[in-house]
Design a protein around this motif. Structure first.
Motif, short mmCIF file in Angstrom:
data_model
loop_
_atom_site.label_atom_id
_atom_site.label_comp_id
_atom_site.label_asym_id
_atom_site.label_seq_id
_atom_site.Cartn_x
_atom_site.Cartn_y
_atom_site.Cartn_z
N UNK A 165 -14.20 -30.21 -9.65
CA UNK A 165 -14.13 -31.00 -10.88
C UNK A 165 -15.00 -30.32 -11.93
N UNK A 166 -14.39 -29.90 -13.01
CA UNK A 166 -15.11 -29.17 -14.07
C UNK A 166 -14.84 -29.84 -15.41
N UNK A 167 -15.90 -29.90 -16.24
CA UNK A 167 -15.79 -30.41 -17.61
C UNK A 167 -16.00 -29.23 -18.55
N UNK A 168 -14.98 -28.93 -19.36
CA UNK A 168 -15.00 -27.77 -20.26
C UNK A 168 -14.77 -28.27 -21.68
N UNK A 169 -15.55 -27.73 -22.62
CA UNK A 169 -15.33 -28.11 -24.02
C UNK A 169 -13.95 -27.68 -24.47
N UNK A 170 -13.32 -28.52 -25.27
CA UNK A 170 -11.96 -28.24 -25.72
C UNK A 170 -11.90 -26.89 -26.43
N UNK A 171 -11.02 -26.01 -25.91
CA UNK A 171 -10.92 -24.65 -26.43
C UNK A 171 -11.83 -23.65 -25.76
N UNK A 172 -12.59 -24.08 -24.76
CA UNK A 172 -13.53 -23.21 -24.08
C UNK A 172 -12.91 -22.48 -22.90
N UNK A 173 -13.78 -21.92 -22.03
CA UNK A 173 -13.32 -21.12 -20.89
C UNK A 173 -14.16 -21.46 -19.65
#
Length: 328
Positions: A69-77
């Motif tokens: 489960x990963x949370x990534x900023x929108x548009x990130x990598x």
């Protein structure tokens, strides 16, 4: 023919006592004799042969993902690391996803993939490995987030103590809303807290929080603020944003206004009276200093003469002026 030999050499799906060709029985007997009397090194050869069969390794390996489960900023990598317990050097693996893969690295029993420009709010890439002809899969869960763009506390009018008023706070363009907490505070005291776990949307959204207060007279001058917290831990960061403060202003009641106006009018009337009295005092000496008419002066002299004693009266033929009597 021995029933034992017939049972051992019967083909799968046939009854043990089914009729079989003689040649098959002879070959089966030869194979049985070899298994009962193995030659030196025969056991190792048979073991290697079994391991080399395509289905021998089925169910003997696992596949896992480092970021379930990963949370990534929108548009990130983000990097996704896939690994397996398969011992076959020829095992192959990969990542199935609709996201953009820009880089990859591989090693013995693992493979890593860089996913860039993540614009899907929820995605589930799948790691897979093929070992001994069997494919196993492990899925990751990637969610995009967006910190609160702005927190706005709507202005409120002057408040009359004892009346109910509504405070309204708006949190704009935040995702995921299910991880958002909005708190209204008065000074250092918490007035209201609201969460949104029941929201079903996955993309960015704006929320509105309202709370009713009844101000008291001693609340005058205190600050009201709105705070938004996006908590993505343990799979992501923690964000906080606050609104500008609104100061509670007490509104004067109509009765208080009438009393204030009456008091001001009374003070002004008193000041005006003092001013008129002062001007009257300044004008009075000026009227006394003016020259009196001649008739008024003569009347005053007659009055003084009438009040004089007989001793002070002048002799017959004399004068009231001593200088005149002293003259030769």
């Amino acid at each position: 023919m021995s029933p034992y030999l017939t049972q051992q050499t019967a083909a799968p799906g046939l009854h043990p006592h089914s009729a079989i060709p003689a040649s098959t029985t002879i070959v089966g007997a030869m194979r049985l004799q070899r298994l009962q009397h193995p030659s030196p090194g025969g056991s190792l050869a048979w073991l290697l042969l079994l391991l080399a069969l395509p289905g021998a390794a089925q169910g003997s390996f696992e596949v896992s993902v480092s970021l379930e489960a990963a949370m990534v900023e929108h548009g990130g990598a983000v990097w996704i690391n896939c690994s397996t317990t398969c011992q076959d050097p020829g095992a192959s693996g990969g990542l199935e996803t609709s996201l953009t893969k820009t880089d990859s690295k591989t090693g013995a029993g693992w493979a890593a993939f860089l996913l860039a420009n993540i614009t899907e709010w929820v995605s589930a890439p799948q790691c897979y490995f093929i070992c001994g002809g069997e494919k196993k899969v492990a899925a990751a869960d990637i969610s995009s987030y967006r910190p609160p763009e702005r927190v706005v506390l709507e202005p409120h009018p002057e408040m009359e103590p004892g009346r109910a008023y509504s405070l309204t706070c708006r949190v704009l363009n935040v995702a995921p809303v299910t991880h958002l907490t909005v708190t209204l505070r008065q000074g250092g005291r918490t007035l209201h807290t609201e969460t949104f776990q029941n929201r079903t949307g996955t993309g960015p959204d704006s929320v509105t929080v309202t709370h009713e207060i009844i101000p008291r007279r001693w609340d005058h001058g205190q600050e009201i603020t709105c705070h938004a917290a996006l908590d993505l831990r343990p799979h992501g960061p923690h964000f906080e944003n606050s609104s500008s403060a609104e100061v509670l202003q007490e509104a004067e009641s109509p009765t208080a206004k009438i009393i204030a106006i009456s008091a001001i009018a009374t003070v002004l009337a008193m000041l005006l009276g003092i001013l008129v009295w002062g001007l009257a005092r300044q004008g009075r000496p000026r009227r006394e200093a003016r020259p009196q008419p001649r008739e008024a002066v003569l009347s005053q002299m007659d009055f003084e003469m009438a009040q004089a004693s007989p001793e002070d009266a002048p002799e017959e033929g004399g004068s009231l002026n001593p200088a005149e009597d002293a003259s030769p």
